[in-house]
Design a protein around this motif. Structure first.
Motif, PDB file in Angstrom:
ATOM      1  N   GLY A 120       7.814  19.003   4.354  1.00 27.82           N
ATOM      2  CA  GLY A 120       9.253  19.067   4.556  1.00 27.82           C
ATOM      3  C   GLY A 120       9.829  17.919   5.360  1.00 27.82           C
ATOM      4  O   GLY A 120      10.974  18.004   5.830  1.00 27.82           O
ATOM      5  N   GLU A 121       9.056  16.835   5.529  1.00 22.59           N
ATOM      6  CA  GLU A 121       9.545  15.667   6.269  1.00 22.59           C
ATOM      7  C   GLU A 121      10.280  14.780   5.277  1.00 22.59           C
ATOM      8  O   GLU A 121       9.689  13.967   4.574  1.00 22.59           O
ATOM      9  N   LYS A 122      11.604  14.928   5.233  1.00 26.71           N
ATOM     10  CA  LYS A 122      12.413  14.396   4.132  1.00 26.71           C
ATOM     11  C   LYS A 122      12.344  12.876   3.984  1.00 26.71           C
ATOM     12  O   LYS A 122      12.481  12.359   2.874  1.00 26.71           O
ATOM     13  N   ASP A 123      12.136  12.155   5.078  1.00 27.27           N
ATOM     14  CA  ASP A 123      12.083  10.695   4.975  1.00 27.27           C
ATOM     15  C   ASP A 123      10.871  10.210   4.193  1.00 27.27           C
ATOM     16  O   ASP A 123      10.802   9.043   3.807  1.00 27.27           O
ATOM     17  N   TYR A 124       9.897  11.104   3.968  1.00 27.87           N
ATOM     18  CA  TYR A 124       8.670  10.715   3.282  1.00 27.87           C
ATOM     19  C   TYR A 124       8.590  11.242   1.853  1.00 27.87           C
ATOM     20  O   TYR A 124       7.582  11.071   1.179  1.00 27.87           O
ATOM     21  N   VAL A 125       9.660  11.871   1.409  1.00 34.24           N
ATOM     22  CA  VAL A 125       9.697  12.364   0.036  1.00 34.24           C
ATOM     23  C   VAL A 125       9.787  11.178  -0.922  1.00 34.24           C
ATOM     24  O   VAL A 125      10.648  10.297  -0.758  1.00 34.24           O
ATOM     25  N   ALA A 126       8.901  11.118  -1.900  1.00 35.46           N
ATOM     26  CA  ALA A 126       8.906  10.011  -2.853  1.00 35.46           C
ATOM     27  C   ALA A 126      10.262   9.932  -3.557  1.00 35.46           C
ATOM     28  O   ALA A 126      10.771  10.923  -4.059  1.00 35.46           O
ATOM     29  N   GLY A 127      10.825   8.737  -3.525  1.00 34.86           N
ATOM     30  CA  GLY A 127      12.117   8.523  -4.173  1.00 34.86           C
ATOM     31  C   GLY A 127      13.292   8.558  -3.222  1.00 34.86           C
ATOM     32  O   GLY A 127      14.415   8.206  -3.612  1.00 34.86           O
TER      33      GLY A 127
ATOM     34  N   LEU B 188       0.808  -1.218   0.000  1.00 33.01           N
ATOM     35  CA  LEU B 188       0.000   0.000   0.000  1.00 33.01           C
ATOM     36  C   LEU B 188       0.842   1.270   0.000  1.00 33.01           C
ATOM     37  O   LEU B 188       0.465   2.270  -0.609  1.00 33.01           O
ATOM     38  N   ARG B 189       1.985   1.217   0.710  1.00 33.95           N
ATOM     39  CA  ARG B 189       2.780   2.434   0.887  1.00 33.95           C
ATOM     40  C   ARG B 189       4.027   2.477   0.006  1.00 33.95           C
ATOM     41  O   ARG B 189       4.673   3.515  -0.096  1.00 33.95           O
ATOM     42  N   ASP B 190       4.375   1.339  -0.601  1.00 36.82           N
ATOM     43  CA  ASP B 190       5.610   1.251  -1.388  1.00 36.82           C
ATOM     44  C   ASP B 190       6.781   1.795  -0.560  1.00 36.82           C
ATOM     45  O   ASP B 190       7.596   2.573  -1.045  1.00 36.82           O
ATOM     46  N   ALA B 191       6.834   1.356   0.688  1.00 33.97           N
ATOM     47  CA  ALA B 191       7.869   1.882   1.589  1.00 33.97           C
ATOM     48  C   ALA B 191       8.282   0.816   2.597  1.00 33.97           C
ATOM     49  O   ALA B 191       7.440   0.252   3.305  1.00 33.97           O
ATOM     50  N   LEU B 192       9.581   0.555   2.660  1.00 31.37           N
ATOM     51  CA  LEU B 192      10.110  -0.345   3.677  1.00 31.37           C
ATOM     52  C   LEU B 192       9.890   0.228   5.076  1.00 31.37           C
ATOM     53  O   LEU B 192       9.817  -0.514   6.048  1.00 31.37           O
ATOM     54  N   HIS B 193       9.788   1.543   5.148  1.00 31.80           N
ATOM     55  CA  HIS B 193       9.485   2.209   6.419  1.00 31.80           C
ATOM     56  C   HIS B 193       8.273   1.556   7.074  1.00 31.80           C
ATOM     57  O   HIS B 193       8.267   1.303   8.284  1.00 31.80           O
TER      58      HIS B 193
ATOM     59  N   ASN C   9       5.163   4.850  -5.177  1.00 29.74           N
ATOM     60  CA  ASN C   9       3.823   4.443  -5.618  1.00 29.74           C
ATOM     61  C   ASN C   9       2.849   4.300  -4.450  1.00 29.74           C
ATOM     62  O   ASN C   9       1.912   3.496  -4.503  1.00 29.74           O
ATOM     63  N   SER C  10       3.046   5.091  -3.407  1.00 25.91           N
ATOM     64  CA  SER C  10       2.146   5.019  -2.252  1.00 25.91           C
ATOM     65  C   SER C  10       0.730   5.407  -2.646  1.00 25.91           C
ATOM     66  O   SER C  10       0.506   6.360  -3.402  1.00 25.91           O
ATOM     67  N   SER C  11      -0.236   4.675  -2.090  1.00 22.66           N
ATOM     68  CA  SER C  11      -1.640   4.969  -2.356  1.00 22.66           C
ATOM     69  C   SER C  11      -2.267   5.788  -1.228  1.00 22.66           C
ATOM     70  O   SER C  11      -3.480   6.029  -1.234  1.00 22.66           O
ATOM     71  N   VAL C  12      -1.449   6.223  -0.282  1.00 20.71           N
ATOM     72  CA  VAL C  12      -1.952   6.938   0.902  1.00 20.71           C
ATOM     73  C   VAL C  12      -1.625   8.426   0.786  1.00 20.71           C
ATOM     74  O   VAL C  12      -0.450   8.809   0.720  1.00 20.71           O
ATOM     75  N   SER C  13      -2.625   9.257   0.794  1.00 18.10           N
ATOM     76  CA  SER C  13      -2.433  10.692   0.577  1.00 18.10           C
ATOM     77  C   SER C  13      -1.618  11.346   1.690  1.00 18.10           C
ATOM     78  O   SER C  13      -0.910  12.337   1.445  1.00 18.10           O
ATOM     79  N   PHE C  14      -1.693  10.812   2.904  1.00 18.91           N
ATOM     80  CA  PHE C  14      -0.961  11.420   4.023  1.00 18.91           C
ATOM     81  C   PHE C  14       0.546  11.385   3.795  1.00 18.91           C
ATOM     82  O   PHE C  14       1.269  12.275   4.270  1.00 18.91           O
TER      83      PHE C  14
END
Length: 359
Positions: A304-311, A229-234, A291-296
């Motif tokens: 400006g939360e850099k860890d959440y910037v796509a890519g 859903l989030r395309d994130a290992l986070h 490719n996160s599907s979550v708008s948040f």
């Protein structure tokens, strides 16, 4: 004969009430003290707890009416206030731990004061991402529950019951939050409260829930719904952490190893940790949130939360907490932990010390 049976029953009931699967029992506390007397890094970790407890003796509790962390951006005033209040968690845990090790009643009294203040003021909202922050409060209670009596015990226990019940009440299996990382955190919180207060309903919720969650939340290839859903290992990491913590409690309490448990769908915690390893040891990299599907996620990036910037690349150090919890079941994980933390200490983190004491 009836008297003997009654005494035996009372003894069993007493052990059930005082059993400490969430924190440390007497034997484990003794092992901790012995380790700290012979191993320098164990002594360092325990000294850190001692300092926290000593400092807390001069602090006043800072409970918050309602925890607000989930769904809030960095800089949100309520999130900032919550972060400040949650510093009490480590304080109350350290106070309870040092009391059990030293038997100095001033630590006990202060731990009770912190727990009672939160029990009086905090209103559970049933949000598992908010409540996941309460781990150390539950652990503090578990450490000193055998000596809690009267109104203080009832006050604190009632707060824990309300917290767990609110989580159970917000569980909707068909909703996404009923099977994504939210539910992993819900299961962990309800489970640790259940085993701390010895509530059969909450314990059953956690035991049955973790098996179902491994089935629907994790995939046979080791990935999971949160990564999808989030395309994130986070979020794969954030999902595994509470499940591993609950698995440790359940292994201690029931003897069942949910780390290696394989669901009917062939998914398991072990597979999902192993799926993550190439991203931690440098064999693979991953661009987060593309490719996160979550708008948040997009809102946090725009904030400006850099860890959440796509890519942005996933940083292996952000998976250390998963490895440290895994080390309880698989001690060889220490090799990668040492590499990622760039240390040769036997116990560079409190969790690793707990693993050794509890194993």
């Amino acid at each position: 004969m009836k008297k003997i049976l009654l005494l035996a029953l009372l003894a069993v009931c007493s052990r059930g009430v005082k059993a400490q699967y969430v924190s440390l029992n007497d034997a484990e506390l003794g092992k901790l003290q012995k380790l700290a007397s012979t191993e320098p890094s164990a002594k360092m970790r325990l000294n850190e707890m001692q300092k926290t407890a000593d400092d807390a003796l001069n602090d006043n509790p800072n409970p918050i009416d309602v925890i607000h962390s989930e769904g809030r951006l960095a800089g949100d005033p309520q999130k900032i206030a919550t972060g400040a209040a949650l510093k009490d968690m480590r304080r109350m845990y350290a106070l309870a731990l040092i009391y059990r090790l030293s038997h100095d009643k001033k630590y006990f009294d202060k731990a009770v004061a912190f727990l009672a203040a939160w029990s009086n003021q905090n209103t559970p909202n049933g949000d598992p991402i908010d409540d996941t922050n309460l781990d150390q409060a539950v652990e503090a209670y578990d450490l000193i529950k055998g000596e809690l009596t009267g109104p203080a015990k009832k006050l604190i226990t009632d707060w824990l019951v309300r917290t767990a019940q609110a989580e159970v009440n917000t569980f909707k299996p068909a909703k996404e939050t009923g099977y994504n990382n939210w539910h992993s955190h819900r299961l962990k919180e309800v489970g640790e409260i259940g085993f701390a207060i010895d509530d059969e309903t909450f314990k059953k919720f956690a035991v049955e829930g973790i098996k179902k969650q491994i089935s629907v939340n994790l995939y046979a290839d080791g990935s999971g719904i949160d990564f999808k859903l989030r395309d994130a290992l986070h979020y794969h990491v954030y999902d595994l952490e509470p499940l591993l913590k609950l698995a440790i409690i359940l292994k201690r309490a029931t003897g069942v190893d949910y780390y290696t448990y394989v669901s009917p769908e062939q998914s398991s915690l072990k597979k999902s940790v192993e799926w993550l390893l190439p991203y931690l040891n440098g064999q693979k990299t991953h661009e987060e949130f593309v490719n996160s599907s979550v708008s948040f996620d997009k809102k946090r990036a725009a904030n400006g939360e850099k860890d959440y910037v796509a890519g942005s690349l996933f940083q292996p150090k952000n998976g250390v907490a998963v490895l440290e919890l895994t080390e309880y079941f698989y001690p060889d994980a220490i090799n990668l932990i040492d590499k990622l933390k760039n240390t040769t200490q036997a116990f560079p983190d409190w969790q690793l010390l707990l693993n050794t004491v509890k194993r």
